[in-house]
Enzyme design. Sequence first.
Site, PDB file in Angstrom:
ATOM      1  N   ASN A  53      26.773  41.674  42.988  1.00  0.00           N
ATOM      2  CA  ASN A  53      25.629  42.523  42.928  1.00  0.00           C
ATOM      3  C   ASN A  53      24.474  41.684  42.044  1.00  0.00           C
ATOM      4  O   ASN A  53      25.104  41.012  41.043  1.00  0.00           O
ATOM      5  CB  ASN A  53      25.996  43.853  42.510  1.00  0.00           C
ATOM      6  CG  ASN A  53      26.585  44.830  43.114  1.00  0.00           C
ATOM      7  OD1 ASN A  53      26.864  44.423  44.506  1.00  0.00           O
ATOM      8  ND2 ASN A  53      27.431  45.638  42.679  1.00  0.00           N
ATOM      9  N   VAL A  54      23.299  41.844  42.425  1.00  0.00           N
ATOM     10  CA  VAL A  54      22.341  41.250  41.427  1.00  0.00           C
ATOM     11  C   VAL A  54      21.334  42.098  40.691  1.00  0.00           C
ATOM     12  O   VAL A  54      20.524  41.756  40.200  1.00  0.00           O
ATOM     13  CB  VAL A  54      21.460  40.253  42.419  1.00  0.00           C
ATOM     14  CG1 VAL A  54      22.197  39.103  43.327  1.00  0.00           C
ATOM     15  CG2 VAL A  54      20.714  41.059  43.442  1.00  0.00           C
ATOM     16  N   ASP A  55      21.858  43.357  40.523  1.00  0.00           N
ATOM     17  CA  ASP A  55      21.173  44.357  40.000  1.00  0.00           C
ATOM     18  C   ASP A  55      21.358  44.440  38.382  1.00  0.00           C
ATOM     19  O   ASP A  55      20.456  45.206  37.846  1.00  0.00           O
ATOM     20  CB  ASP A  55      21.202  45.647  40.450  1.00  0.00           C
ATOM     21  CG  ASP A  55      23.126  46.271  40.532  1.00  0.00           C
ATOM     22  OD1 ASP A  55      23.633  46.845  41.514  1.00  0.00           O
ATOM     23  OD2 ASP A  55      23.547  45.731  39.768  1.00  0.00           O
ATOM     24  N   HIS A  82      26.219  35.946  42.759  1.00  0.00           N
ATOM     25  CA  HIS A  82      25.115  35.781  43.902  1.00  0.00           C
ATOM     26  C   HIS A  82      23.971  35.916  43.190  1.00  0.00           C
ATOM     27  O   HIS A  82      22.692  36.008  43.648  1.00  0.00           O
ATOM     28  CB  HIS A  82      25.079  36.933  44.829  1.00  0.00           C
ATOM     29  CG  HIS A  82      26.087  36.881  46.166  1.00  0.00           C
ATOM     30  ND1 HIS A  82      26.452  37.898  46.852  1.00  0.00           N
ATOM     31  CD2 HIS A  82      26.747  35.758  46.389  1.00  0.00           C
ATOM     32  CE1 HIS A  82      27.521  37.668  47.453  1.00  0.00           C
ATOM     33  NE2 HIS A  82      27.557  36.273  47.469  1.00  0.00           N
ATOM     34  N   CYS A  84       9.413  22.580  40.042  1.00  0.00           N
ATOM     35  CA  CYS A  84       8.524  21.752  39.234  1.00  0.00           C
ATOM     36  C   CYS A  84       9.277  21.290  38.068  1.00  0.00           C
ATOM     37  O   CYS A  84       9.901  22.071  37.258  1.00  0.00           O
ATOM     38  CB  CYS A  84       7.154  22.224  39.125  1.00  0.00           C
ATOM     39  SG  CYS A  84       7.035  23.671  37.828  1.00  0.00           S
TER      40      CYS A  84
HETATM   41  N1  APR Z   1      32.050  53.402  46.182  1.00  0.00           N
HETATM   42  C1  APR Z   1      32.565  52.483  46.811  1.00  0.00           C
HETATM   43  N2  APR Z   1      32.194  51.923  47.730  1.00  0.00           N
HETATM   44  C2  APR Z   1      31.028  52.297  48.434  1.00  0.00           C
HETATM   45  C3  APR Z   1      30.520  53.517  47.768  1.00  0.00           C
HETATM   46  C4  APR Z   1      31.161  54.184  46.781  1.00  0.00           C
HETATM   47  N3  APR Z   1      30.267  55.174  46.153  1.00  0.00           N
HETATM   48  N4  APR Z   1      29.292  53.829  48.708  1.00  0.00           N
HETATM   49  C5  APR Z   1      29.358  52.933  49.828  1.00  0.00           C
HETATM   50  N5  APR Z   1      30.416  52.098  49.657  1.00  0.00           N
HETATM   51  C6  APR Z   1      30.953  50.747  50.314  1.00  0.00           C
HETATM   52  C7  APR Z   1      30.235  50.965  51.808  1.00  0.00           C
HETATM   53  O1  APR Z   1      31.362  51.619  52.548  1.00  0.00           O
HETATM   54  C8  APR Z   1      30.187  49.257  52.027  1.00  0.00           C
HETATM   55  O2  APR Z   1      31.382  49.032  52.706  1.00  0.00           O
HETATM   56  O3  APR Z   1      30.279  49.999  49.943  1.00  0.00           O
HETATM   57  C9  APR Z   1      30.150  48.767  50.693  1.00  0.00           C
HETATM   58  C10 APR Z   1      28.720  48.062  50.378  1.00  0.00           C
HETATM   59  O4  APR Z   1      28.740  46.995  51.681  1.00  0.00           O
HETATM   60  P1  APR Z   1      27.475  45.995  51.743  1.00  0.00           P
HETATM   61  O5  APR Z   1      26.158  46.837  51.869  1.00  0.00           O
HETATM   62  O6  APR Z   1      27.634  45.060  52.664  1.00  0.00           O
HETATM   63  O7  APR Z   1      27.328  45.264  50.284  1.00  0.00           O
HETATM   64  P2  APR Z   1      28.235  44.089  49.815  1.00  0.00           P
HETATM   65  O8  APR Z   1      29.653  44.336  50.250  1.00  0.00           O
HETATM   66  O9  APR Z   1      28.183  44.116  48.588  1.00  0.00           O
HETATM   67  O10 APR Z   1      27.328  42.823  50.434  1.00  0.00           O
HETATM   68  C11 APR Z   1      27.734  41.644  50.204  1.00  0.00           C
HETATM   69  O11 APR Z   1      26.049  40.716  51.343  1.00  0.00           O
HETATM   70  O12 APR Z   1      23.523  40.752  51.850  1.00  0.00           O
HETATM   71  C12 APR Z   1      24.559  40.178  50.986  1.00  0.00           C
HETATM   72  O13 APR Z   1      24.478  39.060  49.110  1.00  0.00           O
HETATM   73  C13 APR Z   1      24.322  40.386  49.549  1.00  0.00           C
HETATM   74  O14 APR Z   1      25.882  40.656  47.866  1.00  0.00           O
HETATM   75  C14 APR Z   1      25.538  41.025  49.137  1.00  0.00           C
HETATM   76  C15 APR Z   1      26.650  40.647  49.967  1.00  0.00           C
END
Ligand code: APR
Length: 248
Positions: free
Chosen positions: A99-101, A116, A128
């Site tokens: 996460n980047v947040d 990331h 630059c």
């Molecule tokens: N608790 C745990 N998991 C959850 C929750 C929750 N409350 N809500 C959703 N999820 C799960 C979803 O089911 C999904 O499998 O979190 C996961 C989020 O997946 P992504 O949206 O693909 O995020 P992430 O795995 O962090 O993506 C990886 O992809 O776009 C790039 O750089 C970006 O770091 C990111 C990377």
Amino acid sequence: MIEELASKVRQAARITVMTGAGVSAASGVPTFRGAGGLWRNYSPEQLATPEAFARDPRLVWEWYNWRREVIAKCEPNAAHRVLAAWSRRYPGFTLITQNVDGLHEHAGTDRVLRFHGSIWEVLCWERCSSSPPRWIDRTVPFPVIPPSCPHCGGLIRPGVVWFGEMIDPEVLERSAEATKCDLFLMAGTSAVVYPAAGLFQSARVHGAFTVEINPDETPASGAADLSIRAGAEIVLPEVDARLSSKAP
Ligand code: APR
């Protein structure tokens, strides 16, 4: 399942946690691939690339400007708070986040390995000579899109790792080292983006007990020693409550 995870945390000398967008979902930060993960029908793979930025820096910055505005209003949730407490309580604890947040740091987690980068950092697109390698800029929203480099007047870009770009070698090395652990816990990731997703395999090779916390199935679910089908903001406080009630 909760008690099993709690007992693994108690026993582990080295704990490594890798988080994804799902751990920030409860804070209101949209995930990338779950429901609502798209922005104006674009997927991250279409926007988070150097080619997309070169082609249309305004569009890419509209997406990041929107995400920064959303994230600026978000607070850490119980999952972030428990992991922050563990980072201070357990000497052998490492947190790797995709996460980047910045919510893990905001919650007080020590020594976050940002796989990331950070949405709050920027760098000169032209790299630059008068600008630092990267710097923090919390302007929300940017008044002009795309924002320009204060040092050369060119463009700045978000300080995040895009598809096709290298992970910071030091972060990669420290993360690989952290997979030599007793307990490897993946929370909130779809486990489809490499090399982050590869850390799970590496932990298994090193003999770690592997755990996944995710309401949905992922490609890692079948191989994990323990797969908990629930939200991280629910599971982690429950595990922590067991740890406190049976303090060693
Ligand atoms: N608790 C745990 N998991 C959850 C929750 C929750 N409350 N809500 C959703 N999820 C799960 C979803 O089911 C999904 O499998 O979190 C996961 C989020 O997946 P992504 O949206 O693909 O995020 P992430 O795995 O962090 O993506 C990886 O992809 O776009 C790039 O750089 C970006 O770091 C990111 C990377």
